[in-house]
Write a protein that holds these residues in place. Structure first.
Motif, PDB file in Angstrom:
ATOM      1  N   ARG A   1       0.834  -1.208   0.000  1.00 43.83           N
ATOM      2  CA  ARG A   1       0.000   0.000   0.000  1.00 43.83           C
ATOM      3  C   ARG A   1       0.869   1.259   0.000  1.00 43.83           C
ATOM      4  O   ARG A   1       0.581   2.248  -0.694  1.00 43.83           O
ATOM      5  CB  ARG A   1      -0.909  -0.014   1.229  1.00 43.83           C
ATOM      6  CG  ARG A   1      -2.049  -1.046   1.088  1.00 43.83           C
ATOM      7  CD  ARG A   1      -2.780  -1.229   2.392  1.00 43.83           C
ATOM      8  NE  ARG A   1      -3.886  -2.191   2.243  1.00 43.83           N
ATOM      9  CZ  ARG A   1      -4.481  -2.818   3.260  1.00 43.83           C
ATOM     10  NH1 ARG A   1      -4.048  -2.591   4.504  1.00 43.83           N
ATOM     11  NH2 ARG A   1      -5.481  -3.646   3.043  1.00 43.83           N
TER      12      ARG A   1
ATOM     13  N   GLU B   1       1.361   4.382  -3.104  1.00 45.14           N
ATOM     14  CA  GLU B   1       1.306   5.834  -2.933  1.00 45.14           C
ATOM     15  C   GLU B   1       2.550   6.508  -3.527  1.00 45.14           C
ATOM     16  O   GLU B   1       2.468   7.535  -4.201  1.00 45.14           O
ATOM     17  CB  GLU B   1       1.205   6.166  -1.448  1.00 45.14           C
ATOM     18  CG  GLU B   1      -0.129   5.759  -0.822  1.00 45.14           C
ATOM     19  CD  GLU B   1      -0.165   6.014   0.668  1.00 45.14           C
ATOM     20  OE1 GLU B   1       0.859   6.554   1.185  1.00 45.14           O
ATOM     21  OE2 GLU B   1      -1.157   5.667   1.324  1.00 45.14           O
TER      22      GLU B   1
ATOM     23  N   GLU C   1       2.476   6.614  -7.376  1.00 50.48           N
ATOM     24  CA  GLU C   1       1.574   7.655  -7.889  1.00 50.48           C
ATOM     25  C   GLU C   1       2.273   9.015  -7.887  1.00 50.48           C
ATOM     26  O   GLU C   1       2.157   9.789  -8.842  1.00 50.48           O
ATOM     27  CB  GLU C   1       0.315   7.689  -7.025  1.00 50.48           C
ATOM     28  CG  GLU C   1      -0.607   6.473  -7.261  1.00 50.48           C
ATOM     29  CD  GLU C   1      -1.765   6.401  -6.268  1.00 50.48           C
ATOM     30  OE1 GLU C   1      -1.695   7.148  -5.244  1.00 50.48           O
ATOM     31  OE2 GLU C   1      -2.691   5.625  -6.486  1.00 50.48           O
ATOM     32  N   ARG C   2       3.080   9.286  -6.788  1.00 49.10           N
ATOM     33  CA  ARG C   2       3.796  10.564  -6.711  1.00 49.10           C
ATOM     34  C   ARG C   2       4.869  10.635  -7.798  1.00 49.10           C
ATOM     35  O   ARG C   2       5.068  11.667  -8.444  1.00 49.10           O
ATOM     36  CB  ARG C   2       4.452  10.706  -5.324  1.00 49.10           C
ATOM     37  CG  ARG C   2       3.462  10.999  -4.218  1.00 49.10           C
ATOM     38  CD  ARG C   2       4.182  11.489  -2.950  1.00 49.10           C
ATOM     39  NE  ARG C   2       5.133  10.513  -2.457  1.00 49.10           N
ATOM     40  CZ  ARG C   2       4.792   9.540  -1.590  1.00 49.10           C
ATOM     41  NH1 ARG C   2       3.563   9.418  -1.155  1.00 49.10           N
ATOM     42  NH2 ARG C   2       5.716   8.723  -1.173  1.00 49.10           N
TER      43      ARG C   2
END
Length: 885
Positions: free
Chosen positions: A628, A632, A635-636
């Motif tokens: 998880r 994140e 995505e950044r």
């Protein structure tokens, strides 16, 4: 030079010998083989090793049984004392001199360095030829005119002038070689001035071309620098454009990769959430199985312990019961042995009594056996009968007597042959001289007529013929005697065996006499009876000892039985304790225990399958949390990469507007053409500079050669003058050598005449010495006429040789302070030996120190100091003999 002291250790027959020498005549006297001549050899080796005469070898030096050969020589020369020390077998040597207070080293570390130092002080050839008269030199003087010339040349040092004469020839050849080389050089450099002018013109042209190139190269370098700077700017701009295009392509690839990674992460997160739910169910089931699994493990462990302990103790019980039974059987057997022991002891006492009665007879029998064996051995070694031994002994005694007769006759024949050969040689030379002689007769001095010549020649030829016939007869007789001597030698080889056979025969007779004192058969019977009784007693004593040792073990066996019974009771008690422990756990047998284990086993196996579920659940939860977080971060990163790609595309558009491909290509072509032109100019300048340097160097060498030509012309004049001087010096040296030889031989002849006249009681008026090319002829004057050596008897010839050799050393007496004579009297008769004593007192005292080695006791009368050498148990012993006043 004068010898002060000689110390030798482990040299031939000398263990440790010290001899001191004084001024005057020192006589070393002793029998042949006593070691007196070894002292002179030690002196020569001590001073000059490894230079030495051919008959002295290193392997012959060390005394049998010795450790290391050592020689020390103390001597004085020109007021300075020296010592030379050598350890021959160790390779160690040194030389010292005395400065008035202590000894100082002048040479050390090796035999060769000491020898080289000694050669400078006193050359080896001078010592060996002028100072040291060795055995055999008299023979060389009498052997032939040529060998006599060699002795004269060595003693008088004429070889040095011959060597100088030959060396000057080599010097002249070297001067001739240098004259030829100089003339060739002058011819080779005749056109040197023309070569210098041509080279100066060529150098001037080269320097002009170098100046022009040196002006043009800097201008071209400036143009090339500006073109290269522009080219570098265009290359840098093109490189940046290519770099941006590559970065854009890489950024687009990273963007797509991040999109793919994000989709993969979503999938893996979904799968992880599902697996976590499954593991949570398994952990719940595991907690319900834990109690029954622990019960199963405890019972399984107890079963292994119970079975192992019971099996081990049941085995020990069986082993202890078997051991007790075997000990009980052994104790019963020992009861029987104790009953047999008393009877066997009585029988042993009876045998001991019998042996004491037979002991003396047995000793006598052993002595007889030894005598019989010795007799048998000696009879086997005996090869001849008593009569044959007596005959052989008689033959050997006859052979010994005959050998002495033959040796005496052979010695006499040898002397006669020597006289006859000399006579034949003298007569043949006289015949040859007469055949070519004119004027006066060379034999008698009268007017030489043809008739007188033929008469003398015919008489001499008859004498030669008669002497030749006598030589042939003597040689045949000598051959017959030598043949007989070889046969006698073969007979005498049996003397040692004869002595051995005599000893064996005497032993046989002695042994037979000893054996007659005994009754051999009776002693043999009693000896065998004694041996049998001793064997029976030994066997019986062995059995008794064995039985007694067995009985000693009874107490040990009983103790071992008690110990085993105690151990058996302990094991049986342990078995009862194990059964009680099984009942306490609720089981009457191992079968009931096994049934309970089978009931619990499936629960334990399922527990094992689920045992890792808790840890796996923990790992899966942690893994899910990591996925998880990674989603994140991805995505950044995707958002940042999209912004970077936009900026790169804008920068590329700006750079492309500033760059021209055609301008870049034109600039590259300009740089290449300018570079090629500049490289050519530089290469040309380098070649011209090298040519300038070579021309400068060559011009310098030519100018040097020009100067050298001037010096060579002067040198050539000097060489031609030197050649003339060397040739004149050779001619003077040749004349001087001939004059020196002639004068020396004249003086030697006078001295030799005086000595020879005394040795022969003035029977002869003197000696004549004639120097010829590579020959020295000797003659004697008798009754006003000159005769050759063939005219002399054997003893007179030896006296002549001794007189001539002493005269050579006396001629040098003004130059030498030491003279050594080794055995000067071996062939002189009694009268001439007495004469030699007078000669030594009159003539040899002119020399400060004389050392004489001889076996002749008569020479003591002429000596100032006598040293006696004797051989005791194979070792030389030296002592000084007190002189009577």
């Amino acid at each position: 030079m004068k010898i002060e002291k000689l110390i030798v250790a482990d040299f031939r027959s000398h263990r440790l010998t010290q001899v001191e020498f004084k001024d005057g005549i020192n006589l070393i006297i002793g029998q042949n083989g006593s070691g007196k001549s070894s002292l002179l050899d030690a002196l020569l080796i001590g001073l000059y090793w490894p230079s030495r005469p051919k008959d002295l070898r290193k392997g012959d030096f060390l005394r049998i049984g010795g450790n290391s050969t050592e020689i020390t020589v103390y001597f004085e020369k020109e007021g300075v004392r020296y010592q030379v020390h050598r350890k021959i077998t160790k390779g160690v040597a040194f030389a010292k001199y005395h400065d008035g207070t202590s000894w100082k080293h002048v040479s050390e570390t090796s035999h060769k360095t000491v020898r080289d130092w000694m050669e400078k002080l006193i050359p080896y050839d001078v010592f060996l030829n002028a100072i040291y008269i060795r055995q055999g030199e008299i023979d060389a003087i009498l052997e032939s005119d040529e060998s006599r010339e060699k002795v004269v040349r060595q003693v008088l040092g004429l070889d040095r002038y011959e060597n100088a004469y030959n060396n000057l020839l080599e010097v002249r050849k070297e001067i001739d070689r240098r004259i030829k080389s100089t003339e060739e050089f002058l011819k080779r450099t005749e056109n040197i001035d023309e070569l210098i002018r041509d080279m100066e013109k060529k150098l001037e042209k080269t320097l002009k071309e170098i100046k022009e190139l040196s002006r043009r190269i800097p201008e071209l370098e400036k143009e090339l620098k500006e073109a290269r700077e522009k080219l570098n700017h265009l290359k840098e701009l093109k490189g940046k454009i290519d770099s941006l295009r590559l970065e854009i392509k890489e950024s687009e690839g990273r963007k797509e990769a991040l999109k793919s990674k994000l989709a993969e992460l979503e999938k893996r997160i979904s799968e992880g959430e599902k697996k976590v739910k499954e593991l949570e169910e398994k952990v719940k089931e595991l907690k319900g199985l834990k109690e029954r699994s622990e019960q199963y493990l405890n019972l399984l462990k107890f079963r292994g312990y119970y079975v192992e302990e019971r099996g081990k103790n049941e085995g020990l019980a069986g082993k202890y019961r078997t051991g007790i039974e075997e000990i009980e059987k052994r104790l019963a057997e020992l009861e029987k042995v104790e009953k047999q022991l008393a009877g066997m002891k009585k029988k042993a006492d009876e045998l001991r009594k019998k042996l004491r009665e037979l002991e003396e007879e047995a000793k006598r029998y052993e002595k007889v056996k030894t005598l019989l064996k010795q007799l048998k051995d000696q009879r086997n070694r005996l090869k001849y009968s008593e009569e044959e031994i007596a005959n052989l002994s008689s033959r050997i005694e006859e052979a010994k007597a005959r050998r002495e007769e033959i040796l005496e006759e052979l010695q006499k024949i040898q002397g006669e042959l020597g006289g006859l050969k000399n006579l034949i040689g003298e007569r043949n030379r006289a015949i040859k001289e007469l055949e070519g002689a004119t004027g006066r007769c060379p034999v008698c001095g009268r007017e030489l007529t043809e008739e007188h010549r033929n008469e003398i020649i015919e008489r001499y030829r008859r004498e030669v013929l008669e002497a030749s016939g006598e030589v042939k007869r003597l040689k045949e007789r000598k051959e017959d005697l030598n043949r007989e001597l070889r046969e006698i030698t073969e007979i005498l080889k049996g003397e040692r065996e004869l002595t051995e056979q005599k000893t064996i025969l005497e032993d046989i007779k002695r042994l037979e006499g000893e054996l007659k004192k005994y009754n051999v058969e009776e002693l043999r019977r009693k000896g065998k009876e004694y041996e049998k009784s001793r064997e029976d007693l030994n066997r019986l004593e062995g059995e008794l000892k064995s039985m007694e040792n067995e009985l000693k073990k009874r107490e040990e066996l009983e103790n071992r039985k008690k110990d085993l019974e105690e151990k058996l009771r302990s094991v049986e008690l342990r078995l009862k304790e194990l059964d009680k422990e099984l009942r306490e756990r609720g089981f009457s047998s191992v079968g009931e225990l096994d049934a309970k284990l089978e009931e619990l086993k499936p629960f334990y196996e399922r527990y094992l399958q689920l045992k890792g579920s808790e840890e796996e659940l923990k790992r899966e939860r942690e893994k899910l949390e990591g996925l998880r977080g990674e989603r994140e971060e991805t995505e950044r990163n995707l958002k940042a990469e999209e912004e970077n790609l936009k900026a790169l595309k804008e920068e590329l558009k700006e750079k492309e507007a500033l760059y021209s491909e055609e301008e870049h290509k034109r600039t590259e072509e300009l740089v290449y053409s300018l570079g090629e032109e500049l490289a050519g100019m530089r290469a040309n300048l380098k070649a011209l500079s090298k040519e300038r340097d070579e021309l400068t160097n060559n011009l310098g060498r030519l100018r040097e050669e020009k100067e050298l030509r001037i010096r060579k012309r002067k040198e050539l004049e000097g060489l031609r003058k030197a050649r003339e001087d060397v040739q004149k010096l050779r001619e003077k040296l040749k004349r001087y050598k001939a004059m020196l030889r002639e004068n020396a031989l004249s003086k030697v002849g006078e001295l030799a005449s005086e000595i020879f006249e005394e040795l022969t009681e003035e029977k002869y008026s003197g000696i004549t010495v004639r120097a010829e090319e590579k020959k020295v002829r000797l003659g004697v004057v008798y009754d006003g006429r000159e005769y050759g050596l063939g005219f002399l008897s054997g003893g007179e010839r030896i006296a002549l040789g001794l007189a001539f050799r002493l005269a050579l050393s006396l001629y040098l007496a003004g130059e030498i302070s030491l003279l050594i004579l080794d055995e000067p009297t071996p062939y002189l008769d009694e009268e001439r030996r007495r004469r030699l004593v007078d000669i030594m007192q009159r003539y040899l005292r002119k020399i400060p120190q004389v050392i004489v080695v001889s076996h002749d006791e008569e020479l003591k009368d002429a000596a100032d100091r006598v040293i006696r050498v004797s051989l005791e148990n194979g070792v030389s012993r030296v002592e000084e003999v007190r002189m009577e006043v």
